[in-house]
Design a protein around this motif. Structure first.
Motif, PDB file in Angstrom:
ATOM      1  N   ALA A   1      22.635  -5.774 -33.421  1.00 39.16           N
ATOM      2  CA  ALA A   1      23.287  -5.495 -32.131  1.00 39.16           C
ATOM      3  C   ALA A   1      22.408  -4.642 -31.218  1.00 39.16           C
ATOM      4  O   ALA A   1      22.306  -4.922 -30.019  1.00 39.16           O
ATOM      5  CB  ALA A   1      24.628  -4.805 -32.354  1.00 39.16           C
ATOM      6  N   ILE A   2      21.748  -3.626 -31.781  1.00 40.72           N
ATOM      7  CA  ILE A   2      21.066  -2.637 -30.924  1.00 40.72           C
ATOM      8  C   ILE A   2      20.072  -3.300 -29.946  1.00 40.72           C
ATOM      9  O   ILE A   2      20.260  -3.200 -28.731  1.00 40.72           O
ATOM     10  CB  ILE A   2      20.411  -1.519 -31.770  1.00 40.72           C
TER      11      ILE A   2
ATOM     12  N   ASN B   1      19.606  -6.487 -29.147  1.00 39.27           N
ATOM     13  CA  ASN B   1      20.129  -7.625 -28.381  1.00 39.27           C
ATOM     14  C   ASN B   1      21.148  -7.220 -27.327  1.00 39.27           C
ATOM     15  O   ASN B   1      21.138  -7.741 -26.211  1.00 39.27           O
ATOM     16  CB  ASN B   1      20.727  -8.667 -29.340  1.00 39.27           C
ATOM     17  N   VAL B   2      22.026  -6.288 -27.692  1.00 37.14           N
ATOM     18  CA  VAL B   2      23.008  -5.807 -26.700  1.00 37.14           C
ATOM     19  C   VAL B   2      22.279  -5.075 -25.579  1.00 37.14           C
ATOM     20  O   VAL B   2      22.619  -5.208 -24.402  1.00 37.14           O
ATOM     21  CB  VAL B   2      24.068  -4.902 -27.381  1.00 37.14           C
ATOM     22  N   LEU B   3      21.265  -4.329 -25.956  1.00 36.54           N
ATOM     23  CA  LEU B   3      20.469  -3.604 -24.961  1.00 36.54           C
ATOM     24  C   LEU B   3      19.875  -4.579 -23.940  1.00 36.54           C
ATOM     25  O   LEU B   3      19.972  -4.362 -22.732  1.00 36.54           O
ATOM     26  CB  LEU B   3      19.350  -2.854 -25.695  1.00 36.54           C
ATOM     27  N   ARG B   4      19.312  -5.671 -24.448  1.00 35.80           N
ATOM     28  CA  ARG B   4      18.671  -6.619 -23.533  1.00 35.80           C
ATOM     29  C   ARG B   4      19.699  -7.452 -22.765  1.00 35.80           C
ATOM     30  O   ARG B   4      19.584  -7.622 -21.546  1.00 35.80           O
ATOM     31  CB  ARG B   4      17.739  -7.548 -24.325  1.00 35.80           C
ATOM     32  N   ALA B   5      20.715  -7.965 -23.466  1.00 31.37           N
ATOM     33  CA  ALA B   5      21.669  -8.875 -22.813  1.00 31.37           C
ATOM     34  C   ALA B   5      22.586  -8.147 -21.843  1.00 31.37           C
ATOM     35  O   ALA B   5      22.883  -8.655 -20.764  1.00 31.37           O
ATOM     36  CB  ALA B   5      22.505  -9.595 -23.866  1.00 31.37           C
ATOM     37  N   ASN B   6      23.040  -6.980 -22.233  1.00 28.61           N
ATOM     38  CA  ASN B   6      24.085  -6.335 -21.443  1.00 28.61           C
ATOM     39  C   ASN B   6      23.625  -5.133 -20.629  1.00 28.61           C
ATOM     40  O   ASN B   6      24.276  -4.784 -19.653  1.00 28.61           O
ATOM     41  CB  ASN B   6      25.245  -5.905 -22.346  1.00 28.61           C
TER      42      ASN B   6
END
Lengths: 216, 216, 264
Positions: free
Chosen positions: B110-111, B113-118
């Motif tokens: 999550a760390i 990917n969430v950083l990049r996507a959201n």
């Protein structure tokens, strides 16, 4: 053993997943794929948790003779019917599919459609423009509701035909969704994502341990 | 069989709608049967589409010597089997092992990917219209919308920022944030009405069309 | 007013227009048009993934979309890999695909394949990024994925032109977070009314190339492919229920303000 090993496992798997995503090295990529395959193998077993919790709840209801306990037998009838047919013969078995199509699908769809009635009733009883904020919510909801159906544009084009703008109801809906709604949602996404990242770091570092549950 | 199925589905649909009058045995019958059938269906799918391909097949291949590399897969299969410890009160703590691995895995992926996507992408989306403004390709209305978006995002985030007391300018920013949120929730309500009513229309279509043949 | 009186009004607002068919024109919104244009622009023999991430509780909104999308793909010779991350959607998806494939003469294994369901959304999405057959070793009917003709040249997302997620929950965000960010897979969505609003930030950034919004979007799509079906029929009936609900809100507020004025 009971708490330390899970904390170490969580840390190791978390760190491995973070670092392998940043390294294109073949060893790193093999490790990355291996961990994904481990997660794929482990996750279906979680079914045991969900099923036993549900079964225990209904067994307790029957044992304690709580209100309407007799209906809990029906839950078991449903589970057993599907499992007895589906496990040996597979989910493509005709009888299994018949139960899905003619029992599960209509009930699932109907259960959620009840909300249409409740929303209408609540709209009449509780949707009031008491404050400025409530009025904003109400007006937006009404515009979006009318913009969502073709009759909205029909009314607009008939009643407000003197305006230079055609299909204003759907246009207004689209503008609201594209602008103020987008800003609010983006604010929420940013806030939630920061929360997810900080929580993930806390979990990996073992600061957040609630997933271990109570006891030793 | 098909006609019988339609009758069963129609009667179960009516059993659920009877709740609109008041809680009654027909509704409770359908509700409990629905839970049982749904859980049974979920169990069968999880076994046939999860446990068999991910655990049983690799296990069998490893045991029969068909794939010796598959022996490595016995480790996650063993870890997954620990979920069954839920059935033995004295050994429930063992389910922490698979849960810790899945949580660590989830947090680790999550760390980044969430950083990049959201975070990165959503921030880019907020700022990007200003590049068009700078290039002179944005109309006057576009400039207004770009500014409105930044104001909305900043004010919504301010509302969720609890590390400072909401007084003075922060209070006003936060109030504007609430206004944006109300518009966001209003549009969500308007869209939810559309969704729930669609479910009701589908059930009515089934009852009047498939069951009673009243629709041509 | 008794709540049951409101329920009767709602039922009548659905039943009467259903018996006497109404046909109002539907205008197409930009997000729906974008998805339609994207698929139209795909070269024939491209492959897309259609994820049926919903169960029976959302079939009213998402089944009409799925049918229109499949019709468009089969008409344009775009091959479809279907799958689901929701166990409840498996039989639903399988039946629906077979129905449209029969209608369009599409061949299983050549024009489309239904891979079925696998548990663990994130790991399934990430696993498919490396190798689809490592997650779906067989399709739903049990055929080895690597032996299916249309899967011969497909290893992972690199050979997929678009993923369309038909969603009733948070699956679209999961696809965006993992498949779009990690593997640059282009993503579009068809969603239920409940989650339309939260998709717009992703639409503006281009993380979603298009969006079909609830039953309205389904009707718009039917208009675009020129095959009017349930979406068109139901959105017209929906008009009357929305008018009723707007009327109820207005009536409720008039009564409320009158009462308040009298109390003052």
């Amino acid at each position: 053993m009971r708490r330390q090993v899970p904390l170490i496992l969580c840390f190791v798997f978390g760190i491995v997943m973070i670092f392998t995503q940043f390294s294109p090295h073949s060893v790193s990529q093999t490790l990355y794929q291996e961990v994904i395959s481990w997660a794929l193998i482990i996750s279906p077993f979680a079914l045991v948790l969900a099923t036993t919790t549900l079964i225990q709840t209904h067994v307790t209801r029957i044992r304690r003779r709580t209100e309407h306990w007799q209906y809990s037998f029906l839950v078991f009838v449903g589970i057993i019917t599907m499992v007895v047919i589906g496990v040996p013969f597979g989910p493509q078995n005709q009888v299994f599919e018949w139960f899905y199509t003619h029992v599960q699908v209509p009930m699932d769809a109907t259960m959620f459609s009840l909300l249409a009635f409740f929303i209408a009733s609540a709209a009449y009883r509780a949707f009031r423009a008491r404050t400025f904020e409530a009025s904003l919510l109400l007006i937006t909801a009404l515009i979006v509701m009318m913009g969502n159906v073709p009759v909205g544009d029909l009314i607009w084009n008939t009643v407000l035909s003197w305006l230079p703008l055609e299909d204003g109801a759907s246009g207004a809906r689209q503008w609201i969704l594209n602008n103020p709604n987008l800003s609010a949602r983006r604010g929420i996404i940013l806030g939630v994502s920061l929360g997810v990242i900080s929580q993930s770091i806390r979990i990996i570092l073992g600061i957040e341990r609630t997933y271990l549950g109570g006891g030793d | 069989m098909e006609l019988f199925g339609i009758w069963v589905a129609a009667l179960l649909t009516l059993c659920i709608y009877s709740f609109l009058y008041q809680d009654n045995p027909f509704y409770r019958f359908a509700e409990h049967l629905y839970v049982g059938i749904s859980v049974g269906y979920g169990i069968v799918l999880s076994i046939h589409q999860g446990l068999i391909p991910f655990a049983f097949k690799p296990f069998w291949a490893a045991v029969t010597g068909e794939s010796l590399i598959g022996l490595v897969k016995l480790i996650p299969i063993g870890v997954g089997l620990l979920f069954f410890a839920r059935l033995s009160p004295g050994h429930t703590w063992l389910i922490r092992y698979p849960i810790a691995i899945l949580i660590g895995f989830g947090s680790g992926v999550a760390i980044p990917n969430v950083l990049r996507a959201n975070i990165f992408e959503q921030t880019r989306g907020t700022i990007e219209p200003f590049a068009a403004m700078h290039a002179g390709t944005l109309s006057g209305w576009g400039v207004f919308e770009a500014v409105l978006m930044v104001v909305g995002v900043v004010c919504t985030l301010t509302y969720f920022f609890f590390s400072v007391e909401h007084r003075g300018p922060v209070k006003w920013l936060s109030k504007v944030g609430i206004a944006f949120l109300m518009i966001g929730f209003g549009s969500a309500f308007g869209n939810t009405v559309m969704g729930r009513v669609a479910l009701l229309i589908q059930r009515a279509d089934f009852l009047l069309g498939d069951w009673l043949n009243l629709i041509s | 007013m008794d709540r049951r009186f409101v329920y009767i009004l709602v039922a009548l607002a659905v039943i009467i227009p259903m018996l006497f068919r109404v046909n109002l024109p539907v205008s197409v919104s930009e997000p729906t048009q974008k998805l339609y244009d994207y698929i139209e622009a795909l070269p024939s023999d491209s492959t897309i993934i259609l994820a049926f991430d919903y169960g029976p509780s959302s079939l009213a909104e998402l089944n009409p979309m799925a049918k229109s999308l499949l019709r468009q793909c089969f008409d344009n010779d775009v091959r479809v890999i279907a799958l689901t991350l929701y166990p409840d959607g498996t039989t639903l998806a399988s039946t629906l695909i077979q129905e449209i494939a029969e209608e369009k003469g599409a061949v299983d294994g050549e024009d489309y394949v239904f891979l079925g369901f696998r548990p663990g959304a994130t790991q399934v999405i990430l696993g498919m990024g490396s190798d689809i057959s490592s997650v779906f070793e067989t399709d739903y009917s049990g055929k080895a994925t690597t032996e299916i003709p249309m899967m011969k040249d497909i290893t992972n997302y690199a050979q997929i032109s678009l993923l369309i997620d038909l969603a009733s929950g948070s699956s679209t965000e999961v696809w965006i977070t993992y498949a779009n960010v990690q593997y640059n897979l282009q993503i579009a969505a068809g969603v239920t009314g409940v989650i339309i609003s939260q998709m717009y930030p992703y639409l503006q950034t281009g993380q979603l190339v298009g969006l079909i919004s609830g039953i309205l979007g389904a009707a718009e799509y039917e208009r675009l492919i020129d095959v009017p079906a349930k979406g068109m029929l139901w959105i017209n009936i929906e008009s009357f229920v929305h008018l009723l609900i707007v009327g109820l809100v207005v009536a409720g507020n008039i009564i409320f303000f009158n009462q308040r004025r009298r109390e003052e």
